[in-house]
Write a protein that holds these residues in place. Structure first.
Motif, PDB file in Angstrom:
ATOM      1  N   GLN A   1     -69.835  84.466 -57.563  1.00 42.21           N
ATOM      2  CA  GLN A   1     -70.914  83.492 -57.384  1.00 42.21           C
ATOM      3  C   GLN A   1     -72.152  84.159 -56.782  1.00 42.21           C
ATOM      4  OE1 GLN A   1     -69.240  80.372 -55.012  1.00 42.21           O
ATOM      5  NE2 GLN A   1     -68.167  79.416 -56.746  1.00 42.21           N
ATOM      6  N   HIS A   2     -71.962  85.040 -55.799  1.00 36.93           N
ATOM      7  CA  HIS A   2     -73.098  85.758 -55.217  1.00 36.93           C
ATOM      8  C   HIS A   2     -73.747  86.675 -56.242  1.00 36.93           C
ATOM      9  CE1 HIS A   2     -72.907  84.409 -51.105  1.00 36.93           C
ATOM     10  NE2 HIS A   2     -71.609  84.704 -51.020  1.00 36.93           N
ATOM     11  N   ALA A   3     -72.936  87.307 -57.070  1.00 39.39           N
ATOM     12  CA  ALA A   3     -73.475  88.212 -58.085  1.00 39.39           C
ATOM     13  C   ALA A   3     -74.276  87.441 -59.128  1.00 39.39           C
ATOM     14  CB  ALA A   3     -72.350  88.990 -58.752  1.00 39.39           C
ATOM     15  N   LYS A   4     -73.867  86.205 -59.433  1.00 34.87           N
ATOM     16  CA  LYS A   4     -74.628  85.391 -60.382  1.00 34.87           C
ATOM     17  C   LYS A   4     -75.963  84.959 -59.783  1.00 34.87           C
ATOM     18  CE  LYS A   4     -70.786  83.570 -63.079  1.00 34.87           C
ATOM     19  NZ  LYS A   4     -69.994  82.389 -63.423  1.00 34.87           N
ATOM     20  N   LYS A   5     -75.970  84.655 -58.471  1.00 35.73           N
ATOM     21  CA  LYS A   5     -77.208  84.247 -57.819  1.00 35.73           C
ATOM     22  C   LYS A   5     -78.133  85.430 -57.566  1.00 35.73           C
ATOM     23  CE  LYS A   5     -75.202  80.310 -55.380  1.00 35.73           C
ATOM     24  NZ  LYS A   5     -74.846  79.769 -54.049  1.00 35.73           N
ATOM     25  N   HIS A   6     -77.542  86.574 -57.219  1.00 33.46           N
ATOM     26  CA  HIS A   6     -78.321  87.774 -56.888  1.00 33.46           C
ATOM     27  C   HIS A   6     -77.807  88.939 -57.733  1.00 33.46           C
ATOM     28  CE1 HIS A   6     -79.780  85.563 -53.414  1.00 33.46           C
ATOM     29  NE2 HIS A   6     -78.517  85.275 -53.119  1.00 33.46           N
ATOM     30  N   PRO A   7     -78.388  89.178 -58.908  1.00 28.73           N
ATOM     31  CA  PRO A   7     -77.880  90.250 -59.783  1.00 28.73           C
ATOM     32  C   PRO A   7     -78.011  91.648 -59.178  1.00 28.73           C
ATOM     33  CG  PRO A   7     -79.421  88.828 -60.966  1.00 28.73           C
ATOM     34  CD  PRO A   7     -79.450  88.414 -59.546  1.00 28.73           C
ATOM     35  N   GLY A   8     -78.831  91.812 -58.165  1.00 22.74           N
ATOM     36  CA  GLY A   8     -78.956  93.122 -57.524  1.00 22.74           C
ATOM     37  C   GLY A   8     -77.712  93.528 -56.754  1.00 22.74           C
ATOM     38  N   LEU A   9     -76.807  92.583 -56.516  1.00 18.53           N
ATOM     39  CA  LEU A   9     -75.573  92.899 -55.795  1.00 18.53           C
ATOM     40  C   LEU A   9     -74.506  93.515 -56.701  1.00 18.53           C
ATOM     41  CD1 LEU A   9     -75.160  89.755 -53.523  1.00 18.53           C
ATOM     42  CD2 LEU A   9     -75.879  92.037 -52.859  1.00 18.53           C
ATOM     43  N   ILE A  10     -74.674  93.421 -57.996  1.00 17.44           N
ATOM     44  CA  ILE A  10     -73.654  93.925 -58.929  1.00 17.44           C
ATOM     45  C   ILE A  10     -73.402  95.422 -58.742  1.00 17.44           C
ATOM     46  CG2 ILE A  10     -73.088  94.246 -61.368  1.00 17.44           C
ATOM     47  CD1 ILE A  10     -74.491  91.559 -61.892  1.00 17.44           C
ATOM     48  N   PRO A  11     -74.442  96.275 -58.656  1.00 17.79           N
ATOM     49  CA  PRO A  11     -74.145  97.700 -58.411  1.00 17.79           C
ATOM     50  C   PRO A  11     -73.447  97.938 -57.071  1.00 17.79           C
ATOM     51  CG  PRO A  11     -76.394  97.447 -59.155  1.00 17.79           C
ATOM     52  CD  PRO A  11     -75.867  96.077 -58.912  1.00 17.79           C
ATOM     53  N   GLN A  12     -73.802  97.159 -56.058  1.00 17.17           N
ATOM     54  CA  GLN A  12     -73.160  97.324 -54.755  1.00 17.17           C
ATOM     55  C   GLN A  12     -71.676  96.981 -54.839  1.00 17.17           C
ATOM     56  OE1 GLN A  12     -74.921  95.043 -51.647  1.00 17.17           O
ATOM     57  NE2 GLN A  12     -73.562  95.853 -50.078  1.00 17.17           N
ATOM     58  N   PHE A  13     -71.330  95.893 -55.517  1.00 13.41           N
ATOM     59  CA  PHE A  13     -69.927  95.539 -55.701  1.00 13.41           C
ATOM     60  C   PHE A  13     -69.199  96.603 -56.509  1.00 13.41           C
ATOM     61  CE2 PHE A  13     -71.188  90.845 -55.302  1.00 13.41           C
ATOM     62  CZ  PHE A  13     -70.966  90.866 -53.934  1.00 13.41           C
ATOM     63  N   PHE A  14     -69.869  97.139 -57.523  1.00 10.16           N
ATOM     64  CA  PHE A  14     -69.260  98.177 -58.358  1.00 10.16           C
ATOM     65  C   PHE A  14     -68.944  99.426 -57.536  1.00 10.16           C
ATOM     66  CE2 PHE A  14     -69.895 102.016 -60.937  1.00 10.16           C
ATOM     67  CZ  PHE A  14     -68.813 101.884 -61.795  1.00 10.16           C
ATOM     68  N   PHE A  15     -69.921  99.899 -56.762  1.00  9.00           N
ATOM     69  CA  PHE A  15     -69.712 101.136 -56.004  1.00  9.00           C
ATOM     70  C   PHE A  15     -68.767 100.925 -54.829  1.00  9.00           C
ATOM     71  CE2 PHE A  15     -73.692 102.393 -58.153  1.00  9.00           C
ATOM     72  CZ  PHE A  15     -73.204 103.535 -58.774  1.00  9.00           C
ATOM     73  N   MET A  16     -68.760  99.727 -54.251  1.00 11.71           N
ATOM     74  CA  MET A  16     -67.764  99.451 -53.209  1.00 11.71           C
ATOM     75  C   MET A  16     -66.357  99.489 -53.787  1.00 11.71           C
ATOM     76  SD  MET A  16     -69.385  96.518 -50.685  1.00 11.71           S
ATOM     77  CE  MET A  16     -68.038  95.484 -51.073  1.00 11.71           C
ATOM     78  N   THR A  17     -66.174  98.878 -54.943  1.00  8.66           N
ATOM     79  CA  THR A  17     -64.865  98.896 -55.602  1.00  8.66           C
ATOM     80  C   THR A  17     -64.472 100.319 -55.977  1.00  8.66           C
ATOM     81  OG1 THR A  17     -65.326  96.698 -56.465  1.00  8.66           O
ATOM     82  CG2 THR A  17     -63.518  97.918 -57.482  1.00  8.66           C
TER      83      THR A  17
END
Length: 82
Positions: free
Chosen positions: A7-23
Motif C-alpha cells: 500500500q505504501h509503495a502504491k502511494k509513494h512509488p519512490g519507495l519501491i527501490p528502497q524495498f527492493f534493496f532492503m529485501t
C-alpha cells in the motif's frame, strides 16, 4: 506487514527501490550466514572424532573467501606430518 508495504509503495512509488534493496540486502545477509554455518569445509562439527581438522588440510587449500595477495599454489608445507 507486506500488505502495508504494498500500500505504501502504491502511494509513494519512490519507495519501491528502497524495498527492493532492503529485501536484497536481507536475503544476501541470510545466505551469507547460512554459508558461514555450513562452512568452507574447514570447520567440522564433529569434535569427538576429529578434534583438529585444520591439521589434515593441504597447505595449498584456499580456505579464505577472498584472498587478495595470496597464491595458495606456491605455498610450502611448514608443519610436520601427523
Amino acid at each position: 506487514m507486506i500488505k502495508d508495504m504494498i500500500q505504501h509503495a502504491k502511494k509513494h512509488p519512490g519507495l519501491i527501490p528502497q524495498f527492493f534493496f532492503m529485501t536484497l540486502g536481507i536475503s544476501g545477509a541470510t545466505l551469507y550466514l547460512i554459508r558461514l554455518a555450513r562452512g568452507p569445509h574447514v570447520t567440522f562439527w564433529d569434535k569427538k572424532n576429529n578434534p583438529e581438522p585444520w591439521n589434515k588440510l593441504d597447505p595449498t587449500y584456499q580456505y579464505k573467501f577472498v584472498a587478495v595477495n595470496t597464491d595458495y599454489k606456491s605455498l610450502k608445507k611448514d608443519r610436520p606430518d601427523f
